[in-house]
Design an enzyme around this catalytic site. Structure first.
Site, PDB file in Angstrom:
ATOM      1  N   ASP A 218       0.867  -1.180   0.000  1.00 39.25           N
ATOM      2  CA  ASP A 218       0.000   0.000   0.000  1.00 39.25           C
ATOM      3  C   ASP A 218       0.905   1.231   0.000  1.00 39.25           C
ATOM      4  OD1 ASP A 218      -1.658   2.111   0.418  1.00 39.25           O
ATOM      5  OD2 ASP A 218      -2.622   1.311   2.213  1.00 39.25           O
TER       6      ASP A 218
ATOM      7  N   TYR B 181      -5.955  16.556  -6.041  1.00 38.36           N
ATOM      8  CA  TYR B 181      -5.367  15.762  -7.128  1.00 38.36           C
ATOM      9  C   TYR B 181      -4.449  16.640  -7.991  1.00 38.36           C
ATOM     10  CZ  TYR B 181      -5.075  12.816 -11.320  1.00 38.36           C
ATOM     11  OH  TYR B 181      -4.621  12.075 -12.375  1.00 38.36           O
TER      12      TYR B 181
ATOM     13  N   PRO C 166      -0.502  12.505 -18.755  1.00 34.64           N
ATOM     14  CA  PRO C 166      -1.598  12.017 -19.604  1.00 34.64           C
ATOM     15  C   PRO C 166      -2.786  12.973 -19.603  1.00 34.64           C
ATOM     16  CG  PRO C 166      -0.984  10.395 -17.886  1.00 34.64           C
ATOM     17  CD  PRO C 166      -0.354  11.707 -17.534  1.00 34.64           C
TER      18      PRO C 166
HETATM   19  P1  NAI Z   1      -6.039   2.740 -12.567  1.00 36.32           P
HETATM   20  O1  NAI Z   1      -7.000   3.039 -11.467  1.00 36.32           O
HETATM   21  O2  NAI Z   1      -6.487   1.954 -13.757  1.00 36.32           O
HETATM   22  O3  NAI Z   1      -4.736   2.033 -11.971  1.00 36.32           O
HETATM   23  C1  NAI Z   1      -4.103   2.529 -10.815  1.00 36.32           C
HETATM   24  C2  NAI Z   1      -3.307   1.410 -10.169  1.00 36.32           C
HETATM   25  O4  NAI Z   1      -2.682   1.958  -9.010  1.00 36.32           O
HETATM   26  C3  NAI Z   1      -4.188   0.241  -9.701  1.00 36.32           C
HETATM   27  O5  NAI Z   1      -3.612  -0.985 -10.065  1.00 36.32           O
HETATM   28  C4  NAI Z   1      -4.242   0.440  -8.185  1.00 36.32           C
HETATM   29  O6  NAI Z   1      -4.397  -0.794  -7.484  1.00 36.32           O
HETATM   30  C5  NAI Z   1      -2.896   1.095  -7.917  1.00 36.32           C
HETATM   31  N1  NAI Z   1      -2.935   1.846  -6.665  1.00 36.32           N
HETATM   32  C6  NAI Z   1      -3.786   2.843  -6.345  1.00 36.32           C
HETATM   33  N2  NAI Z   1      -3.558   3.232  -5.081  1.00 36.32           N
HETATM   34  C7  NAI Z   1      -2.554   2.472  -4.598  1.00 36.32           C
HETATM   35  C8  NAI Z   1      -1.884   2.379  -3.342  1.00 36.32           C
HETATM   36  N3  NAI Z   1      -2.241   3.139  -2.297  1.00 36.32           N
HETATM   37  N4  NAI Z   1      -0.900   1.468  -3.195  1.00 36.32           N
HETATM   38  C9  NAI Z   1      -0.553   0.660  -4.235  1.00 36.32           C
HETATM   39  N5  NAI Z   1      -1.158   0.684  -5.443  1.00 36.32           N
HETATM   40  C10 NAI Z   1      -2.143   1.580  -5.611  1.00 36.32           C
HETATM   41  O7  NAI Z   1      -5.491   4.180 -13.015  1.00 36.32           O
HETATM   42  P2  NAI Z   1      -4.822   4.716 -14.370  1.00 36.32           P
HETATM   43  O8  NAI Z   1      -5.850   5.477 -15.124  1.00 36.32           O
HETATM   44  O9  NAI Z   1      -4.079   3.661 -15.047  1.00 36.32           O
HETATM   45  O10 NAI Z   1      -3.836   5.809 -13.756  1.00 36.32           O
HETATM   46  C11 NAI Z   1      -2.453   5.618 -13.651  1.00 36.32           C
HETATM   47  C12 NAI Z   1      -1.808   6.966 -13.408  1.00 36.32           C
HETATM   48  O11 NAI Z   1      -2.115   7.846 -14.491  1.00 36.32           O
HETATM   49  C13 NAI Z   1      -2.299   7.671 -12.136  1.00 36.32           C
HETATM   50  O12 NAI Z   1      -1.210   8.281 -11.484  1.00 36.32           O
HETATM   51  C14 NAI Z   1      -3.261   8.718 -12.659  1.00 36.32           C
HETATM   52  O13 NAI Z   1      -3.384   9.824 -11.806  1.00 36.32           O
HETATM   53  C15 NAI Z   1      -2.607   9.067 -13.975  1.00 36.32           C
HETATM   54  N6  NAI Z   1      -3.528   9.675 -14.926  1.00 36.32           N
HETATM   55  C16 NAI Z   1      -4.548   8.950 -15.489  1.00 36.32           C
HETATM   56  C17 NAI Z   1      -5.411   9.549 -16.374  1.00 36.32           C
HETATM   57  C18 NAI Z   1      -6.540   8.826 -17.030  1.00 36.32           C
HETATM   58  O14 NAI Z   1      -7.336   9.464 -17.750  1.00 36.32           O
HETATM   59  N7  NAI Z   1      -6.678   7.508 -16.842  1.00 36.32           N
HETATM   60  C19 NAI Z   1      -5.269  10.975 -16.738  1.00 36.32           C
HETATM   61  C20 NAI Z   1      -4.168  11.625 -16.093  1.00 36.32           C
HETATM   62  C21 NAI Z   1      -3.334  10.994 -15.222  1.00 36.32           C
END
Ligand code: NAI
Length: 260
Positions: A65, A164, A194
């Site tokens: 975590d 955020y 992104p």
């Molecule tokens: P997602 O929700 O699909 O994946 C996030 C991953 O991080 C998950 O596997 C989750 O289990 C893990 N995670 C979250 N909190 C955690 C914690 N406390 N400890 C360990 N693991 C943890 O999200 P996504 O969309 O792939 O986002 C990835 C990155 O891209 C993030 O930093 C997000 O802010 C950034 N981002 C995403 C955008 C989008 O439109 N999807 C846009 C801009 C930035």
């Protein structure tokens, strides 16, 4: 997919590698010829590791975590003991609290607990993991750190809460300083920012289906669509490769051309 100039035999760690952009980055870095450690709180990381791992190129799951400094200390100590650090670090894990209707998240509605949690996962984990990884990288004289920020860290976006957006702006600024400290040792640090990418995190169901909201949003994007995780992973792959050897401290916007 494999670039001939990409160094192989490197070891990468990707946080949040069980889903979305992190998962696509794990798949891409593995296809590039790197062993990969997934650091995620989700047990899905084990399934991803089992699916991709080969005897020559292992993919290992570490459950942690990242809102907990103790958990980060535990997992990094394990990695040091088993692998002696990593060559590539992708700080991708992030959380993005949203209003149930997908609308504006006013500052007055942000609790201190919410603020601290967003900062801990999005920023403090990036700091602690970078501080850890840069030790082995600077000693070896080669390393790549890629931090995933957001368009929200670059401009005002009403849908993103100030917590955020502030955490992502902090990631961008932190990465510049990381580049400054790591540069003399052959280690680069860059940010990927992104725009809207179709993943579980951007699934704002709210008032309509998330697909409809994505389609509505796409009208404002010059490329007229939201992005795919593999398009982010391609930028991560480049910044983790030898091809990006003179790029550090930069922000690569992967957003379909939407800057307003
Ligand atoms: P997602 O929700 O699909 O994946 C996030 C991953 O991080 C998950 O596997 C989750 O289990 C893990 N995670 C979250 N909190 C955690 C914690 N406390 N400890 C360990 N693991 C943890 O999200 P996504 O969309 O792939 O986002 C990835 C990155 O891209 C993030 O930093 C997000 O802010 C950034 N981002 C995403 C955008 C989008 O439109 N999807 C846009 C801009 C930035």
């Amino acid at each position: 997919m494999t670039s001939t100039s990409t160094p192989t035999g490197k070891l990468a760690a990707v946080t949040g590698g069980a889903s979305g952009i992190g998962l696509a980055s794990v798949e891409r870095l593995h296809a590039d010829g790197h062993g990969v450690i997934i650091i995620d709180r989700s047990m899905d990381a084990h399934e991803v590791a089992a699916r991709l791992s080969t005897p020559e190129l292992p993919v290992v799951a570490k459950i942690a975590d990242l809102s907990s400094a103790e958990d980060i200390a535990r997992v990094t100590a394990e990695i040091d003991e088993e692998f002696g650090g990593v060559d590539i670090l992708v700080n991708n894990a992030g959380i993005h609290p949203k209003k149930p209707d997908g609308g504006h998240f006013p500052i007055e509605d942000i609790t201190l607990d919410q603020w601290n949690l967003v900062m801990d996962v999005n920023m403090t984990a990036t700091f602690l993991l970078s501080q850890w990884a840069m030790k082995a990288m600077t000693q070896k004289g080669w390393g790549r750190i890629v931090n995933v920020a957001s368009r929200a860290g670059r401009m005002y976006m009403p849908i993103s809460g100030a917590h955020y957006a502030a955490s992502k702006a902090a990631v961008i600024s932190f990465t510049r300083y990381l580049a400054g400290d790591c540069g003399p040792f052959g280690v680069t640090a860059n940010t990927v920012a992104p725009g809207r990418i179709k993943t579980p995190l951007s699934d704002v169901s709210g008032l309509g289906s998330s697909q409809n909201l994505h389609e509505e949003f796409a009208k404002s994007v010059p490329l007229r669509r939201v992005g795919r995780s593999d398009e982010l992973a391609a930028a991560v792959s480049f910044l983790a490769s030898e091809d990006s050897s003179f790029i550090t401290g930069s922000v690569v916007d992967v957003n379909g051309g939407i800057f307003g």
